[in-house]
Write a protein that holds these residues in place. Structure first.
Motif, mmCIF file in Angstrom:
data_model
loop_
_atom_site.group_PDB
_atom_site.id
_atom_site.type_symbol
_atom_site.label_atom_id
_atom_site.label_comp_id
_atom_site.label_asym_id
_atom_site.label_seq_id
_atom_site.Cartn_x
_atom_site.Cartn_y
_atom_site.Cartn_z
ATOM 1 N N GLU A 134 0.942 -1.141 -0.022
ATOM 2 C CA GLU A 134 -0.131 0.022 -0.496
ATOM 3 C C GLU A 134 0.535 1.603 -0.171
ATOM 4 N N GLU A 135 1.651 1.022 0.292
ATOM 5 C CA GLU A 135 2.727 2.276 0.379
ATOM 6 C C GLU A 135 3.540 2.704 -0.344
ATOM 7 N N THR A 136 3.216 2.028 -1.504
ATOM 8 C CA THR A 136 3.497 2.119 -2.803
ATOM 9 C C THR A 136 2.325 2.914 -4.017
ATOM 10 N N TRP A 137 1.688 2.981 -3.139
ATOM 11 C CA TRP A 137 0.960 3.222 -4.252
ATOM 12 C C TRP A 137 0.357 4.808 -4.850
ATOM 13 N N ASP A 138 0.830 5.797 -3.908
ATOM 14 C CA ASP A 138 0.414 7.250 -3.741
ATOM 15 C C ASP A 138 2.581 7.456 -4.719
ATOM 16 N N ARG A 139 2.660 6.704 -4.926
ATOM 17 C CA ARG A 139 4.371 6.686 -5.521
ATOM 18 C C ARG A 139 4.084 7.207 -7.014
ATOM 19 N N SER A 140 5.170 7.690 -7.324
ATOM 20 C CA SER A 140 5.447 7.809 -9.310
ATOM 21 C C SER A 140 5.816 5.856 -9.828
ATOM 22 N N PRO A 141 4.638 5.568 -10.751
ATOM 23 C CA PRO A 141 5.063 4.068 -10.953
ATOM 24 C C PRO A 141 6.552 4.010 -11.747
ATOM 25 N N PHE A 142 6.922 4.957 -11.780
ATOM 26 C CA PHE A 142 8.877 5.078 -12.238
ATOM 27 C C PHE A 142 9.446 4.816 -11.338
ATOM 28 N N GLU A 143 8.866 4.880 -9.893
ATOM 29 C CA GLU A 143 9.708 5.043 -9.101
ATOM 30 C C GLU A 143 10.761 4.246 -8.372
ATOM 31 N N LEU A 144 9.368 2.261 -8.999
ATOM 32 C CA LEU A 144 8.637 0.869 -8.360
ATOM 33 C C LEU A 144 10.415 0.131 -9.271
ATOM 34 N N SER A 145 10.184 -0.814 -8.769
ATOM 35 C CA SER A 145 11.184 -1.985 -9.340
ATOM 36 C C SER A 145 10.697 -2.842 -10.610
ATOM 37 N N GLY A 146 11.422 -3.397 -11.206
ATOM 38 C CA GLY A 146 10.791 -3.839 -12.497
ATOM 39 C C GLY A 146 9.545 -4.862 -12.484
ATOM 40 N N GLY A 147 9.944 -5.359 -10.997
ATOM 41 C CA GLY A 147 9.084 -6.536 -10.860
ATOM 42 C C GLY A 147 7.616 -5.512 -10.564
ATOM 43 N N GLN A 148 7.440 -4.973 -9.351
ATOM 44 C CA GLN A 148 6.741 -4.052 -9.224
ATOM 45 C C GLN A 148 5.939 -3.451 -10.026
ATOM 46 N N LYS A 149 6.961 -2.539 -10.870
ATOM 47 C CA LYS A 149 6.120 -2.153 -12.202
ATOM 48 C C LYS A 149 5.379 -3.219 -12.536
ATOM 49 N N ARG A 150 5.366 -4.336 -13.421
ATOM 50 C CA ARG A 150 4.672 -5.232 -13.831
ATOM 51 C C ARG A 150 3.907 -5.570 -13.471
ATOM 52 N N ARG A 151 4.208 -5.976 -11.456
ATOM 53 C CA ARG A 151 2.478 -5.870 -11.048
ATOM 54 C C ARG A 151 1.661 -4.874 -11.253
ATOM 55 N N ALA A 152 1.848 -3.794 -11.326
ATOM 56 C CA ALA A 152 1.473 -2.305 -11.343
ATOM 57 C C ALA A 152 0.568 -2.448 -12.453
ATOM 58 N N ALA A 153 1.071 -2.847 -14.193
ATOM 59 C CA ALA A 153 0.435 -3.057 -15.249
ATOM 60 C C ALA A 153 -0.474 -3.598 -15.233
ATOM 61 N N LEU A 154 -0.289 -4.911 -14.435
ATOM 62 C CA LEU A 154 -1.704 -6.392 -14.418
ATOM 63 C C LEU A 154 -2.354 -5.543 -13.228
ATOM 64 N N ALA A 155 -2.304 -4.928 -12.285
ATOM 65 C CA ALA A 155 -2.757 -4.571 -11.960
ATOM 66 C C ALA A 155 -4.026 -3.523 -12.489
ATOM 67 N N GLY A 156 -3.935 -2.844 -13.259
ATOM 68 C CA GLY A 156 -4.398 -1.674 -15.059
ATOM 69 C C GLY A 156 -5.476 -2.652 -14.834
ATOM 70 N N ILE A 157 -5.398 -3.820 -15.662
ATOM 71 C CA ILE A 157 -6.088 -4.757 -16.139
ATOM 72 C C ILE A 157 -6.790 -5.644 -15.275
ATOM 73 N N LEU A 158 -6.303 -5.210 -14.715
ATOM 74 C CA LEU A 158 -7.598 -6.796 -13.446
ATOM 75 C C LEU A 158 -8.452 -5.718 -12.960
ATOM 76 N N ALA A 159 -8.178 -3.841 -12.483
ATOM 77 C CA ALA A 159 -8.976 -3.249 -12.476
ATOM 78 C C ALA A 159 -10.153 -3.151 -12.885
#
Length: 285
Positions: A134-159
């Protein structure tokens, strides 16, 4: 059934000297709740095929049915379809663009017409489902690690709460830990939500482990569509197409060549463990 593909063909540069088939007269059905692997060498038509399944590409001939309805008929709501049939492309993190993770994940539901509160609820549920802290939700997606970015992109579809999730090489470029975590996540989505999954992969071991059935594409045509055990019986044909079988299948062939009475259609570690234990008169502890 979720998706039915009927005599689908897609021709690039039709009517010119450069005319070529990307997909040629392909037909198959994907049942609700199934896990399908899609394999084929580079240029076999995999990417073109999956882009027809939610209307991103228009066929030269043939069609795709979702819930029995032709998605290419005039007036069909393709935007709504893309909420039901979501595609996560290779390296989806390159498609992140909003100023925060939560806003990026909210974009899809917003595009489907949900209000801001509904979008936020759906985004938060998707982010929890993919295990992004949850602490990553209000951060820029470009600050995330590669694996976290991949998960964030997947979440965009799951939403968007799709019934069918299509993933194009979802583990590409990830380290071994990230790769295993991504595959386990996809497996949970399939199991816990009874979500229909279509996994495009170059890893025969992954599709053997997870898929109920495997689609094999070769030069735009459907070569096989069957269970992993049946598909990997055809090692010679697969190798002629630039593909292979799982490592376990090759091991089984080597053991058979050495005189051990073992099933050469084994394709997963669990199958091999059971077969070897049974061979020597032992069972699982």
């Amino acid at each position: 059934m979720s998706i039915e593909v009927r005599n689908l063909s897609h021709i690039y540069n039709k009517g010119t000297a450069m005319e070529s088939y990307a997909v040629k007269d392909v037909s198959f059905t994907i049942e609700d709740g199934s896990f399908i692997g899609l394999i084929g060498h580079t240029g076999s038509g995999k990417s073109t095929l999956i882009q027809h399944l939610n209307g991103l590409e228009m066929p030269t001939s043939g069609t795709v049915l979702f819930r029995g309805e032709d998605i290419f008929k005039p007036g069909y709501d393709l935007i709504r379809l893309r909420g039901h049939v979501g595609i996560v492309f290779q390296y989806p993190e390159y498609q992140l663009f909003e100023e925060t993770v939560i806003k990026d994940v909210m974009f899809g539901p917003g595009n489907l017409g949900f209000d801001e509160e509904e979008c936020k609820d759906k985004a938060e549920a998707a982010l929890r489902a993919i295990g992004l802290e949850e602490e990553t939700w209000d951060r820029s997606p470009f600050e995330l690690s590669g694996g976290q970015k991949r998960r964030a992109a997947l979440a965009g579809i799951l939403a968007m709460e799709p019934e069918v999730l299509i993933l194009d090489e979802p583990t590409a470029g990830l380290d071994p830990q990230g790769r295993n975590e991504m595959l386990e996540l996809i497996g949970r989505l399939h199991h816990d939500r009874n979500m229909t999954i279509l996994l495009v992969s170059h890893s025969m071991d992954d599709v053997a482990e997870y898929a109920d059935k495997i689609l094999v594409m070769n030069n735009g045509e459907l070569l096989f569509y069957d269970t992993p055990k049946e598909v990997f019986r055809h090692i010679d044909e697969l190798e002629k197409c630039g593909l292979s079988a799982p490592e376990i299948t090759y091991l089984a062939h080597e053991l058979r060549a050495e005189g051990f009475g073992i099933d050469v259609t084994l394709s997963t570690v669990d199958e091999a463990e059971d077969a070897i234990l049974n061979l020597f008169g032992a069972g699982r502890p």
